[in-house]
Design a protein around this motif. Structure first.
Motif, short mmCIF file in Angstrom:
data_model
loop_
_atom_site.label_atom_id
_atom_site.label_comp_id
_atom_site.label_asym_id
_atom_site.label_seq_id
_atom_site.Cartn_x
_atom_site.Cartn_y
_atom_site.Cartn_z
N ASP A 132 16.99 -66.93 -39.95
CA ASP A 132 16.89 -65.67 -40.63
C ASP A 132 17.43 -65.94 -42.24
N PHE A 133 16.88 -65.27 -42.88
CA PHE A 133 16.92 -65.33 -44.61
C PHE A 133 18.37 -64.78 -44.85
N THR A 134 18.94 -63.99 -44.10
CA THR A 134 20.39 -63.51 -44.58
C THR A 134 21.18 -64.54 -44.49
N THR A 135 21.13 -65.25 -42.96
CA THR A 135 21.97 -66.08 -42.93
C THR A 135 21.90 -67.45 -43.49
N VAL A 191 7.09 -74.29 -40.95
CA VAL A 191 8.17 -74.07 -42.21
C VAL A 191 7.98 -75.42 -42.90
N HIS A 192 7.74 -76.54 -42.61
CA HIS A 192 7.38 -77.66 -43.50
C HIS A 192 6.27 -77.29 -44.50
N ASP A 193 5.26 -76.64 -44.11
CA ASP A 193 4.23 -76.23 -44.93
C ASP A 193 4.56 -75.18 -45.88
N ALA A 194 5.40 -74.19 -45.39
CA ALA A 194 5.89 -73.14 -46.29
C ALA A 194 6.65 -73.71 -47.32
N ARG A 200 12.54 -67.63 -45.01
CA ARG A 200 12.14 -66.36 -45.25
C ARG A 200 10.51 -66.20 -45.12
N ILE A 201 9.69 -67.09 -45.53
CA ILE A 201 8.23 -66.84 -45.32
C ILE A 201 7.78 -67.36 -43.64
N ALA A 202 8.66 -67.92 -43.06
CA ALA A 202 8.56 -68.22 -41.55
C ALA A 202 8.81 -66.92 -40.99
N GLU A 203 9.97 -66.09 -41.51
CA GLU A 203 10.19 -64.81 -41.05
C GLU A 203 9.11 -63.77 -41.03
N GLY A 229 10.18 -60.18 -50.71
CA GLY A 229 11.43 -59.68 -51.02
C GLY A 229 12.22 -60.65 -51.78
N PHE A 230 11.82 -61.49 -52.25
CA PHE A 230 12.59 -62.52 -53.20
C PHE A 230 13.16 -61.88 -54.60
#
Length: 337
Positions: free
Chosen positions: A111-114, A189-192, A317-320, A336-337
Motif C-alpha cells: 500500500d502507498f502509505t506503507t 507494477v512493472h508497467d505502472a 499507488r497505481i496498482a492500488e 491523490g499524488f
C-alpha cells in the motif's frame, strides 16, 4: 561491498547469480526459511522466465533461517530483499534502521502509505534504497525511454503496455492476495513504473477485468489519466498452466510508432513518413545491469536517479488504484499524488 541475500526463490536466485559474478562484491550471508534452499540446493526453484534452478556452493556463507538475522548481521553492508511481498516493508525498515543499503524486489510495499513510510526511513538512514524495477534496465524499455525523452517520437499520443503469464503456481504465497497483492502488484507494477518514468504520475486510474486467484486468474485492463496522452496497461495471470510469459508495448507518437514484442524479440520503429527500422539493442543482462547500477549508487552513497524509490512508491499507488477501480466496476479512482 559485503552482501546478504534474503530470500532464495526465483528472484533471490536471479539476484544471487548477478552478485556472484561481480569481483568487487562478496556475498557473505544468505537467508531462507527453506532448509533445502539454504543448503545451496536451488534446483527446484522456478519462475515465469523459464530459467533453470541449480545447486550452488554456500559453504563460505553464513546461513540464517530468519531474514532478520541477515539484516542485522554486523558484517553486512547491503541487504538484497527477495522475500515474499508481504515481508518487504518490515524487512526494508529493519535493514535501513540497521544502517544497511537496501535493494528490494518490487513492489516496495502493498500500500502507498506503507511505501511512503519506507521512503522516510531511507532518507533518515542516509543509505541507498532502490526497488528492483528491472524493466528500466531492459534494453527495449531503455530504448523507449531514451527515444521518448529525446523527442524522437514527437508528442506521444497514446501508449499501450501489455504483460501476461500463467498463474504463478511455483510459489503458493503468490496466489494469496493478502501476501502478494495479486497480478497488479506483482506483474503490472512493472508497467505502472514505466508509465511514471515516461509520463509522470497520472491523476487517476480506471480498471476493469476479472479476478479469482483461487482459480489462477487475475486480469486487468487499466486506463491512466494524463492530460495529453491516452495510456493503457493490460494483462495479468491466466489459469492455463503452459501459457507463456510475454510483454510488449506500442507507443504512437506524432513522428511514428515504436513497438516491442518479447515473443518476436525485436523492437521496431515505424516513422510517420513511411518505412520501418529494427533497433539494434544491447544484449545485456538487465538483472546484472540493475544490480551494477545499485552497487554504484551504494559506493557513491548517491540516490538512484535512474530508478528512484519515489517512483516505485507511486507505482504501488497505481496498482492500488487498479484493484480498487476494478472492484468498483471501472470507476475512476484519484491517485491523490
Amino acid at each position: 561491498m559485503k552482501v546478504a541475500v534474503a530470500g532464495l526463490g526465483f528472484m533471490g536466485l536471479t539476484h544471487l547469480r548477478a552478485w556472484r559474478s561481480m569481483p568487487q562484491v562478496e556475498v557473505v550471508v544468505v537467508a531462507s526459511d527453506d532448509p533445502v534452499r539454504l543448503s545451496g540446493d536451488l534446483r527446484e526453484v522456478s519462475g515465469n522466465l523459464g530459467l533453470p534452478g541449480e545447486r550452488l556452493d554456500f559453504s563460505s556463507y553464513r546461513k540464517y533461517s530468519d531474514w532478520r538475522e541477515a539484516a542485522l548481521d554486523p558484517d553486512v553492508e547491503v541487504v538484497d530483499i527477495c522475500l515474499p511481498t508481504d515481508l518487504h516493508a518490515e524487512a526494508c525498515q529493519v535493514a535501513l534502521a540497521a544502517g544497511k543499503h537496501v535493494l528490494v524486489e518490487k513492489p516496495l510495499a502493498l500500500d502507498f502509505t506503507t511505501a511512503r513510510r519506507i521512503l522516510d526511513t531511507a532518507r533518515a538512514s542516509g543509505r541507498t534504497l532502490m526497488v528492483a524495477q528491472v524493466l528500466r534496465f531492459f534494453p527495449a524499455y531503455r530504448a523507449l525511454h531514451e527515444k521518448a525523452k529525446a523527442g524522437e517520437l514527437g508528442p506521444i499520443l497514446t501508449a499501450a503496455f501489455r504483460r501476461r503469464c500463467a498463474a504463478p503456481r511455483w510459489s503458493s504465497w503468490l496466489l494469496d492476495g493478502r501476501r502478494s497483492g495479486g497480478a497488479a502488484f506483482d506483474l503490472l507494477v512493472h508497467d505502472a513504473d514505466m508509465c511514471i518514468g515516461l509520463f509522470g504520475r497520472p491523476a487517476a486510474v480506471s480498471a476493469t477485468g476479472f479476478g479469482r486467484l483461487e482459480r489462477g486468474i487475475d486480469w486487468f485492463t487499466a486506463n491512466l489519466r494524463y492530460p495529453e496522452t491516452a495510456v493503457t496497461i493490460a494483462g495479468g495471470w491466466c489459469p492455463a498452466s503452459d501459457y507463456p510469459f510475454s510483454m510488449e508495448y506500442r507507443i504512437i507518437g506524432a513522428a511514428g510508432v515504436l513497438e516491442y514484442q518479447s515473443a518476436a524479440q525485436e523492437t521496431v520503429f515505424f516513422p510517420a513518413k513511411g518505412g520501418r527500422s529494427k533497433l539494434d539493442l544491447d544484449t545485456v543482462d538487465p538483472y546484472r545491469s540493475e544490480i551494477e547500477y545499485f552497487l554504484k549508487c551504494c559506493c557513491e552513497n548517491s540516490a538512484p536517479e535512474l530508478c528512484p524509490p519515489e517512483d516505485s512508491a507511486a507505482a504501488v499507488r497505481i496498482a492500488e488504484c487498479m484493484v480498487e477501480s476494478r472492484n468498483q466496476g471501472g470507476e475512476w479512482i484519484s491517485c491523490g499524488f
